[in-house]
Design a protein around this motif. Structure first.
Motif, mmCIF file in Angstrom:
data_model
loop_
_atom_site.group_PDB
_atom_site.id
_atom_site.type_symbol
_atom_site.label_atom_id
_atom_site.label_comp_id
_atom_site.label_asym_id
_atom_site.label_seq_id
_atom_site.Cartn_x
_atom_site.Cartn_y
_atom_site.Cartn_z
ATOM 1 N N PHE A 102 2.007 6.053 -4.894
ATOM 2 C CA PHE A 102 2.504 7.351 -5.111
ATOM 3 C C PHE A 102 3.790 7.840 -4.690
ATOM 4 C CE2 PHE A 102 0.927 7.021 -0.766
ATOM 5 C CZ PHE A 102 1.615 7.876 -0.198
ATOM 6 N N GLN A 103 4.035 8.979 -5.207
ATOM 7 C CA GLN A 103 5.447 9.582 -4.902
ATOM 8 C C GLN A 103 4.864 10.824 -4.290
ATOM 9 O OE1 GLN A 103 7.966 9.039 -8.092
ATOM 10 N NE2 GLN A 103 8.636 7.336 -7.334
ATOM 11 N N TRP A 104 5.619 11.752 -3.275
ATOM 12 C CA TRP A 104 5.568 13.125 -2.890
ATOM 13 C C TRP A 104 6.638 13.729 -3.107
ATOM 14 C CZ3 TRP A 104 9.093 13.963 0.549
ATOM 15 C CH2 TRP A 104 9.677 12.941 1.314
ATOM 16 N N ALA A 105 6.346 15.343 -3.211
ATOM 17 C CA ALA A 105 7.572 15.977 -3.511
ATOM 18 C C ALA A 105 7.995 16.691 -2.172
ATOM 19 C CB ALA A 105 7.023 17.276 -4.365
ATOM 20 N N SER A 106 7.068 16.911 -1.234
ATOM 21 C CA SER A 106 7.456 17.602 0.048
ATOM 22 C C SER A 106 6.436 17.049 1.069
ATOM 23 C CB SER A 106 7.378 19.042 -0.145
ATOM 24 O OG SER A 106 6.189 19.542 -0.297
ATOM 25 N N VAL A 107 6.737 17.351 2.406
ATOM 26 C CA VAL A 107 6.014 16.571 3.464
ATOM 27 C C VAL A 107 6.038 17.681 4.424
ATOM 28 C CG1 VAL A 107 6.042 14.363 3.283
ATOM 29 C CG2 VAL A 107 7.788 15.287 4.508
ATOM 30 N N GLY A 119 2.377 18.075 -3.552
ATOM 31 C CA GLY A 119 3.159 17.531 -4.839
ATOM 32 C C GLY A 119 3.026 16.063 -5.051
ATOM 33 N N LEU A 120 1.833 15.428 -4.974
ATOM 34 C CA LEU A 120 1.513 14.039 -4.983
ATOM 35 C C LEU A 120 1.624 13.725 -6.484
ATOM 36 C CD1 LEU A 120 0.820 12.014 -2.881
ATOM 37 C CD2 LEU A 120 -1.446 12.375 -3.614
ATOM 38 N N VAL A 121 2.224 12.728 -6.919
ATOM 39 C CA VAL A 121 2.202 12.114 -7.968
ATOM 40 C C VAL A 121 1.748 10.615 -8.160
ATOM 41 C CG1 VAL A 121 3.437 11.184 -9.936
ATOM 42 C CG2 VAL A 121 4.067 13.297 -8.824
ATOM 43 N N LEU A 122 0.566 10.205 -8.729
ATOM 44 C CA LEU A 122 -0.012 8.847 -8.644
ATOM 45 C C LEU A 122 0.695 8.169 -9.681
ATOM 46 C CD1 LEU A 122 -3.831 9.720 -8.011
ATOM 47 C CD2 LEU A 122 -2.033 9.066 -6.560
ATOM 48 N N LEU A 123 1.291 6.888 -9.101
ATOM 49 C CA LEU A 123 2.077 5.941 -10.022
ATOM 50 C C LEU A 123 1.102 5.000 -10.836
ATOM 51 C CD1 LEU A 123 5.231 5.489 -7.794
ATOM 52 C CD2 LEU A 123 4.895 7.380 -9.887
ATOM 53 N N PRO A 124 1.308 4.617 -12.123
ATOM 54 C CA PRO A 124 0.555 3.775 -12.954
ATOM 55 C C PRO A 124 0.281 2.458 -11.938
ATOM 56 C CG PRO A 124 2.008 4.825 -14.279
ATOM 57 C CD PRO A 124 2.325 4.936 -12.866
ATOM 58 N N ASN A 125 -0.931 1.953 -12.169
ATOM 59 C CA ASN A 125 -1.077 0.505 -11.751
ATOM 60 C C ASN A 125 -0.304 -0.363 -12.635
ATOM 61 O OD1 ASN A 125 -3.018 1.350 -9.280
ATOM 62 N ND2 ASN A 125 -4.527 1.644 -11.090
ATOM 63 N N ASP A 126 0.014 -1.393 -11.864
ATOM 64 C CA ASP A 126 0.762 -2.773 -12.826
ATOM 65 C C ASP A 126 -0.152 -2.934 -14.047
ATOM 66 O OD1 ASP A 126 2.597 -2.707 -11.293
ATOM 67 O OD2 ASP A 126 2.250 -4.541 -10.129
ATOM 68 N N GLU A 127 0.481 -3.097 -14.982
ATOM 69 C CA GLU A 127 -0.434 -3.550 -16.146
ATOM 70 C C GLU A 127 -0.672 -5.197 -16.135
ATOM 71 O OE1 GLU A 127 0.460 -4.177 -21.059
ATOM 72 O OE2 GLU A 127 1.552 -2.523 -19.800
#
Length: 210
Positions: A102-107, A119-127
């Protein structure tokens, strides 16, 4: 106790556990938890059946220090509670496995010292991709390394082995190799598992490990 696989609601704040290590998807981390903020965090995650986020520290200590600045990476990995045991008064031994990146926008740091990400963005799992003949040596070397490590009494290897998956092989090598923390973080954050494995393979060959 042991828990089942969980999911996370990306629209809600994610509690964070900053560590001087990099957790990889599918990897393991064992924590000795004794600070009140993290005892509360573990209790909450168990009660609400939610993971927390592990982020690598750039500045500061894993143990709270008054007035000390804390900075950590903006890309982390969800930590799934696998086992929680009381090993003393107010002390827990916690075993976790790495989930989605994941990546965050603020803490935000709460009054209790617990960090949370918004502002959590979940990143795709490895294909899932086969390593291919190019990386046969790296795969076979990892198999040998795991066979040796499994003989140790303190071995804590993943329950499932996926030597036919490039991302899994790359991640497991990243956990074992003596590379700087910054490099380990960059490898974890790479979106292309074959590129990650290629860099691992280059390191192994450079050190004459394969």
């Amino acid at each position: 106790m042991t828990t089942a696989a969980l999911t996370v609601d990306s629209t809600k704040p994610l509690p964070l556990f900053p560590l001087r290590t990099v957790l990889f998807p599918g990897g393991r981390v064992t924590l000795k938890v004794f600070e009140a903020r993290y005892l509360d965090l573990i209790s909450s995650c168990l009660r609400e059946r939610q993971p927390f986020g592990v982020v690598c520290l750039l500045q500061g200590s894993e143990v709270r220090q008054a007035g000390a600045a804390t900075r950590f990476e903006s890309t982390g990995v969800l930590a799934q509670l696998v086992e929680v045991d009381a090993i003393g008064a107010g002390v827990l031994k916690v075993r976790c496995t790495g989930g989605q990146r994941f990546q965050w926008a603020s803490v935000h740091e709460g009054s209790d010292g617990l960090w949370s990400a918004q502002g959590l963005v979940l990143l795709p799992n490895d294909e899932a991709q086969a390593p291919g003949e190019r990386f046969d040596d790296a795969v076979q070397a990892l198999q040998r390394a795991y066979a040796a490590i499994s003989q140790r009494p303190d071995a804590d290897l993943p329950d499932e082995h996926h030597f036919d998956d490039a991302g899994w092989v790359a991640n497991r090598w990243c956990e074992l190799l003596p590379v700087p923390m910054a490099a380990r973080q960059q490898l974890m954050a790479l979106p292309d598992p074959l590129q990650r494995l290629a860099l691992v393979d280059e390191f192994l060959r450079g050190k004459q490990l394969i």
